[in-house]
Design a protein around this motif. Structure first.
Motif, PDB file in Angstrom:
ATOM      1  N   MET A   1     -65.389  -4.485 121.508  1.00 39.73           N
ATOM      2  CA  MET A   1     -66.008  -5.413 122.429  1.00 39.73           C
ATOM      3  C   MET A   1     -66.554  -6.648 121.708  1.00 39.73           C
ATOM      4  SD  MET A   1     -65.471  -4.132 125.358  1.00 39.73           S
ATOM      5  CE  MET A   1     -66.507  -5.070 126.423  1.00 39.73           C
ATOM      6  N   ARG A   2     -66.762  -6.539 120.418  1.00 38.22           N
ATOM      7  CA  ARG A   2     -67.320  -7.674 119.686  1.00 38.22           C
ATOM      8  C   ARG A   2     -66.441  -8.912 119.814  1.00 38.22           C
ATOM      9  NH1 ARG A   2     -68.214  -5.900 114.127  1.00 38.22           N
ATOM     10  NH2 ARG A   2     -69.889  -4.762 115.094  1.00 38.22           N
ATOM     11  N   ILE A   3     -65.136  -8.716 119.850  1.00 39.98           N
ATOM     12  CA  ILE A   3     -64.239  -9.864 119.938  1.00 39.98           C
ATOM     13  C   ILE A   3     -64.533 -10.692 121.182  1.00 39.98           C
ATOM     14  CG2 ILE A   3     -62.402  -8.566 121.099  1.00 39.98           C
ATOM     15  CD1 ILE A   3     -60.414 -10.365 119.573  1.00 39.98           C
ATOM     16  N   PHE A   4     -64.816 -10.034 122.301  1.00 42.81           N
ATOM     17  CA  PHE A   4     -65.091 -10.764 123.535  1.00 42.81           C
ATOM     18  C   PHE A   4     -66.410 -11.519 123.431  1.00 42.81           C
ATOM     19  CE2 PHE A   4     -62.320  -7.233 124.849  1.00 42.81           C
ATOM     20  CZ  PHE A   4     -61.249  -7.980 125.295  1.00 42.81           C
ATOM     21  N   MET A   5     -67.418 -10.920 122.814  1.00 42.42           N
ATOM     22  CA  MET A   5     -68.704 -11.612 122.655  1.00 42.42           C
ATOM     23  C   MET A   5     -68.551 -12.850 121.779  1.00 42.42           C
ATOM     24  SD  MET A   5     -71.497  -8.511 122.345  1.00 42.42           S
ATOM     25  CE  MET A   5     -70.822  -7.874 120.824  1.00 42.42           C
ATOM     26  N   VAL A   6     -67.827 -12.714 120.666  1.00 46.18           N
ATOM     27  CA  VAL A   6     -67.658 -13.841 119.749  1.00 46.18           C
ATOM     28  C   VAL A   6     -66.860 -14.961 120.413  1.00 46.18           C
ATOM     29  CG1 VAL A   6     -66.603 -14.585 117.576  1.00 46.18           C
ATOM     30  CG2 VAL A   6     -67.890 -12.433 117.673  1.00 46.18           C
ATOM     31  N   LEU A   7     -65.732 -14.608 121.024  1.00 44.18           N
ATOM     32  CA  LEU A   7     -64.894 -15.648 121.625  1.00 44.18           C
ATOM     33  C   LEU A   7     -65.550 -16.278 122.848  1.00 44.18           C
ATOM     34  CD1 LEU A   7     -61.372 -14.057 121.193  1.00 44.18           C
ATOM     35  CD2 LEU A   7     -62.448 -15.835 119.813  1.00 44.18           C
ATOM     36  N   MET A   8     -66.240 -15.498 123.651  1.00 41.12           N
ATOM     37  CA  MET A   8     -66.933 -16.063 124.817  1.00 41.12           C
ATOM     38  C   MET A   8     -68.033 -17.034 124.395  1.00 41.12           C
ATOM     39  SD  MET A   8     -65.813 -15.189 127.771  1.00 41.12           S
ATOM     40  CE  MET A   8     -64.918 -13.942 128.649  1.00 41.12           C
ATOM     41  N   SER A   9     -68.620 -16.793 123.235  1.00 35.30           N
ATOM     42  CA  SER A   9     -69.673 -17.693 122.771  1.00 35.30           C
ATOM     43  C   SER A   9     -69.114 -18.852 121.953  1.00 35.30           C
ATOM     44  CB  SER A   9     -70.725 -16.924 121.972  1.00 35.30           C
ATOM     45  OG  SER A   9     -70.162 -16.404 120.784  1.00 35.30           O
ATOM     46  N   GLY A  10     -67.793 -18.911 121.813  1.00 37.74           N
ATOM     47  CA  GLY A  10     -67.171 -20.049 121.152  1.00 37.74           C
ATOM     48  C   GLY A  10     -66.989 -19.914 119.660  1.00 37.74           C
ATOM     49  N   GLY A  11     -67.037 -18.702 119.142  1.00 37.51           N
ATOM     50  CA  GLY A  11     -66.885 -18.496 117.702  1.00 37.51           C
ATOM     51  C   GLY A  11     -65.436 -18.330 117.269  1.00 37.51           C
ATOM     52  N   LEU A  12     -65.191 -18.547 115.988  1.00 30.95           N
ATOM     53  CA  LEU A  12     -63.897 -18.276 115.367  1.00 30.95           C
ATOM     54  C   LEU A  12     -63.923 -16.840 114.894  1.00 30.95           C
ATOM     55  CD1 LEU A  12     -61.154 -19.271 114.262  1.00 30.95           C
ATOM     56  CD2 LEU A  12     -62.376 -19.989 112.194  1.00 30.95           C
ATOM     57  N   TYR A  13     -62.935 -16.038 115.292  1.00 28.26           N
ATOM     58  CA  TYR A  13     -62.973 -14.601 115.046  1.00 28.26           C
ATOM     59  C   TYR A  13     -61.915 -14.168 114.049  1.00 28.26           C
ATOM     60  CZ  TYR A  13     -63.927  -9.728 116.175  1.00 28.26           C
ATOM     61  OH  TYR A  13     -64.298  -8.415 116.114  1.00 28.26           O
ATOM     62  N   PHE A  14     -62.344 -13.472 113.006  1.00 27.30           N
ATOM     63  CA  PHE A  14     -61.479 -12.853 112.003  1.00 27.30           C
ATOM     64  C   PHE A  14     -61.548 -11.347 112.210  1.00 27.30           C
ATOM     65  CE2 PHE A  14     -62.493 -16.892 110.215  1.00 27.30           C
ATOM     66  CZ  PHE A  14     -61.478 -17.231 109.339  1.00 27.30           C
ATOM     67  N   THR A  15     -60.393 -10.674 112.245  1.00 36.34           N
ATOM     68  CA  THR A  15     -60.384  -9.231 112.455  1.00 36.34           C
ATOM     69  C   THR A  15     -59.101  -8.624 111.910  1.00 36.34           C
ATOM     70  OG1 THR A  15     -60.731  -7.487 114.103  1.00 36.34           O
ATOM     71  CG2 THR A  15     -59.324  -9.334 114.748  1.00 36.34           C
ATOM     72  N   ASN A  16     -59.128  -7.307 111.719  1.00 34.27           N
ATOM     73  CA  ASN A  16     -57.928  -6.589 111.316  1.00 34.27           C
ATOM     74  C   ASN A  16     -56.892  -6.693 112.432  1.00 34.27           C
ATOM     75  OD1 ASN A  16     -60.139  -5.566 109.799  1.00 34.27           O
ATOM     76  ND2 ASN A  16     -58.891  -3.854 109.200  1.00 34.27           N
ATOM     77  N   TYR A  17     -55.628  -6.783 112.049  1.00 33.07           N
ATOM     78  CA  TYR A  17     -54.565  -6.824 113.055  1.00 33.07           C
ATOM     79  C   TYR A  17     -54.426  -5.455 113.710  1.00 33.07           C
ATOM     80  CZ  TYR A  17     -50.215  -7.009 115.488  1.00 33.07           C
ATOM     81  OH  TYR A  17     -49.279  -6.939 116.485  1.00 33.07           O
TER      82      TYR A  17
END
Length: 85
Positions: A1-17
């Motif tokens: 769920m962290r990806i949605f919080m980061v992207l909704m707040s306008g952040g650049l997201y790095f994560t494992n594929y």
């Protein structure tokens, strides 16, 4: 769920594929993915040196999250699938 919080707040997201991630966001265009810590460091360094590219990815991820992943959008899609709307 962290990806949605980061992207909704306008952040650049790095994560494992992961294949699941790729079902929701386009790796390399809307989120930055990596396979190991060396690749992560390389990508972080690249985007620090290329802020215009980081901004394009950040903005694309934010727009996709707003377009496809709000609660309103998800419930609308669910209700349509269940023929309740």
């Amino acid at each position: 769920m962290r990806i949605f919080m980061v992207l909704m707040s306008g952040g650049l997201y790095f994560t494992n594929y992961s294949d699941e991630l790729a079902e929701h966001f386009e790796p390399g265009r809307e989120v930055i993915t990596f396979c190991n810590e060396h690749e992560l460091l390389d990508k972080v360094n690249y985007f620090l040196k290329h802020p215009e590219h980081a901004e394009k990815v950040r903005s694309a991820g934010h727009q996709r999250a707003l377009r496809c992943h709000t609660y309103q959008k998800r419930f609308t899609d669910l209700f349509q699938t269940l023929n309740l709307k």
